[in-house]
Design an enzyme around this catalytic site. Structure first.
Site, mmCIF file in Angstrom:
data_model
loop_
_atom_site.group_PDB
_atom_site.id
_atom_site.type_symbol
_atom_site.label_atom_id
_atom_site.label_comp_id
_atom_site.label_asym_id
_atom_site.label_seq_id
_atom_site.Cartn_x
_atom_site.Cartn_y
_atom_site.Cartn_z
ATOM 1 N N CYS A 121 -59.581 37.889 59.975
ATOM 2 C CA CYS A 121 -60.192 36.774 60.705
ATOM 3 C C CYS A 121 -60.345 37.075 62.193
ATOM 4 C CB CYS A 121 -59.356 35.507 60.533
ATOM 5 S SG CYS A 121 -59.429 34.791 58.880
ATOM 6 N N HIS A 135 -62.020 30.488 53.014
ATOM 7 C CA HIS A 135 -62.997 31.537 53.307
ATOM 8 C C HIS A 135 -62.782 32.692 52.327
ATOM 9 C CE1 HIS A 135 -63.871 30.463 57.810
ATOM 10 N NE2 HIS A 135 -64.831 30.014 57.016
#
Length: 705
Positions: free
Chosen positions: A264, A168
């Site tokens: 996150c 990511h």
């Protein structure tokens, strides 16, 4: 606490590592401590809560990664683009996030179900709201980026991720307040790094080392001048402190086991909105068509690999598989790229494979005039070895003088439009040159899978030949091809290096020339010098070719040879005077086989026949290669590369060298009509002559060497 900044979090009530969908999860299934995870999350929660407002979404049993709220979606103002998770293990989170957004008054936009996008994990706003950094490559598709630009009315800059550890964008990239950027460059391809460097000044780029990167130093939460992260090295903390940031470390090791940390675990729901800035996206899409034996010939896989390796994305719009064994398949593929430049590179590579624009009859090639002699317009199309056609005024025109690394020059003549492949130095004012990739197609034969079994196909045999018997099998096929070409009056060229002489191959190559198997010889000064040295003095580089030992004073033989030929003015005159009586160059002169010797800076002498003007030497090579059907490349890498670049597809090429790396480099040209032979070139020529003897007289005994 700052009332204007809000975050969304989810308590780790059901958190665990239940599956593997990224490298961090490998080996960590059910190895996370629930109690420790709760303590670590609580510490992060309170640190953030002291500085901003934190909203909570309820945890849901069965969805352990719901705790990573950064992946819920991407918010800007009151609009949110809901995530479309790539992996089924997380797709069940989408309804819960959607419900929360709707209940809190957001307008929710949903991407097509087959278009992955993983929210603020892969899309990070510049902290000053100037643009959106959008990642792709692992969990988000490039084609989602235009939707983000449209729905959120924001400029989107696409960055390609290439290291699976940083799957990511928020694992390796963290925009900070004040225009600073915390990031790990090796996580991106070179083009993306170039984009980053263009947008962020060097003094504002904070580059992490690998240790800080794998400790998820980029997966940080930035609230004004505070940076909250799992762990930081002393050097990183010092750099951030010097820039005026407060660094707060809070261990999040339990969440690292699932591939996440501070960023996150949070979704910022109050991002800066710049009303004066509007949507911009640089992404380009194009639909291409491919036809042929797409699966069994590997064309489809090659094409898709090209798209991804070049930094693009694809969607197969249509695929019609051939119904019968001999039938061809047809595919239509939509290709996306982060900008025009990358798209041009991708399409150029796909054209090499045989792809073409769809529909192919709508676009002519783009032409721009030559701005000055020897200079092409910007973005000119670079030619390949494959037969090429360009569409001009609605008609497809075949390119003349096909070769690699040229430009397509177009002229209108009394006979019609002429398109010709020309080197840059040969472009003339008054010509037009094809730019871009529109209106270009390569012309390929549809490969017949039965040709090889019928013994008709000169197929690629691979560069690694491990045994003498394997070499003999390859030589049998080459000998058969040589005989066929000679008998029908075809043309074979040889490009050879001095190793041919040193390994005892001179007499065999001379015989091939004498018996009509060679119609052109290309090389350098050295092969001629050492061949003539052997003819005159029995040595090559001062080594006795009969006994294999150095001759006293032999190191001067090649200079004496050069001097003799220079005295007579040329190799041909030296032969005519009866001085040279045997060897490769002797047979060329006696049998009217043209030769071209291209000089280099290291040449002694040189011989009078050696062309020291590189451009003229290239022109000589090009003329001698016209109409050639086969080229034997014998232990001369540089001359062979030059010859290969001048040679169109369809010419059979045999690359022989004792060094496997050389053979691979010369034979791997994307053509099935190349064969690589890793062996001593003297042995190869000896075997070749023996095989040709057997073809002439099957009863001739094949003498062992």
């Amino acid at each position: 606490m700052t009332d204007s900044i809000r975050f969304l979090m989810c308590a780790p009530d059901h958190y665990d590592v239940d599956y593997v969908i990224n490298p961090w999860m490998e080996g960590n299934i059910h190895k996370s401590s629930r109690d420790r995870a709760v303590d670590q999350w609580q510490n992060l929660y309170h640190i953030i809560k002291d500085r901003a407002i934190v909203d909570l979404i309820p945890a849901e049993k069965g969805w352990p990664d719901l705790v990573f709220t950064a992946n819920a979606g991407l918010l800007l103002g009151q609009n949110v683009v809901l995530s479309r998770f790539l992996h089924p293990e997380r797709q069940g989170e989408e309804p819960y996030f959607k419900k929360w957004f709707e209940e809190n008054g957001y307008t929710v936009y949903e991407l097509p179900k087959d278009l992955p996008f993983e929210g603020a994990g892969d899309a990070l706003l510049d902290r000053e709201g100037r643009w959106l950094w959008a990642g792709y490559g692992f969990r988000t598709e490039l084609d989602s980026h235009p939707y983000l630009a449209k729905w959120l009315d924001v400029e989107v800059i696409s960055l390609r991720l290439v290291d699976p550890r940083f799957y990511h964008l928020d694992t390796c990239f963290c925009p900070l307040s004040g225009g600073y950027l915390l990031y790990y460059p090796p996580a991106f391809d070179s083009y993306s790094n170039h984009l980053i460097e263009r947008r962020v000044a060097e003094e504002k780029r904070i580059v992490l080392n690998e240790l800080d990167a794998v400790n998820f130093g980029c997966n940080s939460v930035n609230i004004n001048n505070t940076v909250i992260m799992n762990k930081a090295s002393e050097s990183l903390k010092q750099r951030l402190t010097e820039l005026g940031y407060e660094v707060l470390e809070t261990p999040l090791t339990e969440f690292l086991k699932a591939g996440g940390a501070a960023k996150c675990l949070t979704l910022r729901t109050t991002e800066p909105v710049r009303e004066e800035l509007h949507a911009v996206t640089y992404l380009e899409s194009r639909t291409l068509q491919m036809r042929g034996h797409l699966l069994d010939a590997g064309i489809m896989n090659r094409a898709l690999d090209v798209i991804v390796d070049r930094g693009g994305s694809f969607k197969v719009l249509n695929f019609n598989l051939g119904a019968e064994r001999q039938s061809t398949s047809l595919a239509e593929v939509r290709v996306s790229a982060p900008d025009r430049g990358v798209m041009e590179d991708i399409v150029a590579d796909l054209i090499d494979i045989g792809a073409m624009d769809v529909p192919e009859d709508e676009r002519d090639a783009l032409l721009e005039p030559v701005p000055m002699g020897g200079v092409a317009p910007d973005d000119f199309y670079v030619t390949t070895i494959y037969p090429t056609e360009v569409r001009i005024k609605g008609a497809w025109v075949r390119l003349q003088n096909q070769r690699m690394d040229g430009a397509i020059a177009v002229r209108e003549t009394a006979e019609g439009v002429v398109a010709r492949c020309k080197l840059l130095r040969d472009l003339e004012v008054g010509e037009k040159v094809v730019v871009g990739v529109h209106g270009i197609r390569t012309v390929r034969k549809v490969e017949d899978r039965d040709r090889a079994s019928a013994g008709e196909e000169f197929s690629f045999m691979g560069s690694g030949v491990s045994s003498e018997r394997r070499v003999e099998l390859v030589v049998e096929k080459i000998a058969w091809e040589l005989r066929q070409i000679r008998d029908r009056g075809g043309k074979v060229a040889v490009t050879a290096g001095p190793v041919v002489i040193h390994t005892g191959g001179s007499k065999h190559l001379a015989r091939l020339i004498r018996e009509g198997y060679v119609q052109a010889l290309l090389g350098g000064n050295a092969i001629a010098v050492h061949d003539i040295e052997q003819s005159l003095m029995g040595t090559s580089l001062g080594v006795d070719m009969q006994q294999g030992v150095a001759v006293r004073g032999g190191h001067r033989h090649h200079l004496k040879t050069i001097n003799i030929v220079r005295r007579y003015g040329s190799i041909a005159k030296t032969v005519e005077e009866g001085i040279i009586t045997k060897g490769v160059m002797y047979e060329c002169v006696k049998n009217n086989v043209p030769f071209s010797l291209a000089g280099s800076i290291r040449d002694d002498g040189p011989l009078p026949d050696t062309q020291m003007d590189l451009i003229k030497a290239q022109e000589d090579y090009g003329r001698m290669l016209e109409g050639v059907e086969m080229i034997l490349m014998l232990s001369t890498m540089l001359h062979s590369i030059g010859v290969g670049n001048m040679t169109p597809a369809g010419v059979k090429m045999v690359c022989v060298d004792i060094n496997p790396a050389v053979v691979t480099k010369l034979s791997d040209r994307g053509s099935v009509e190349s064969v690589g032979v890793v062996t001593d070139v003297g042995l190869f020529l000896s075997l070749l002559v023996q095989q040709l003897e057997q073809l002439t007289n099957p009863y001739v005994r094949n003498l062992s060497l």
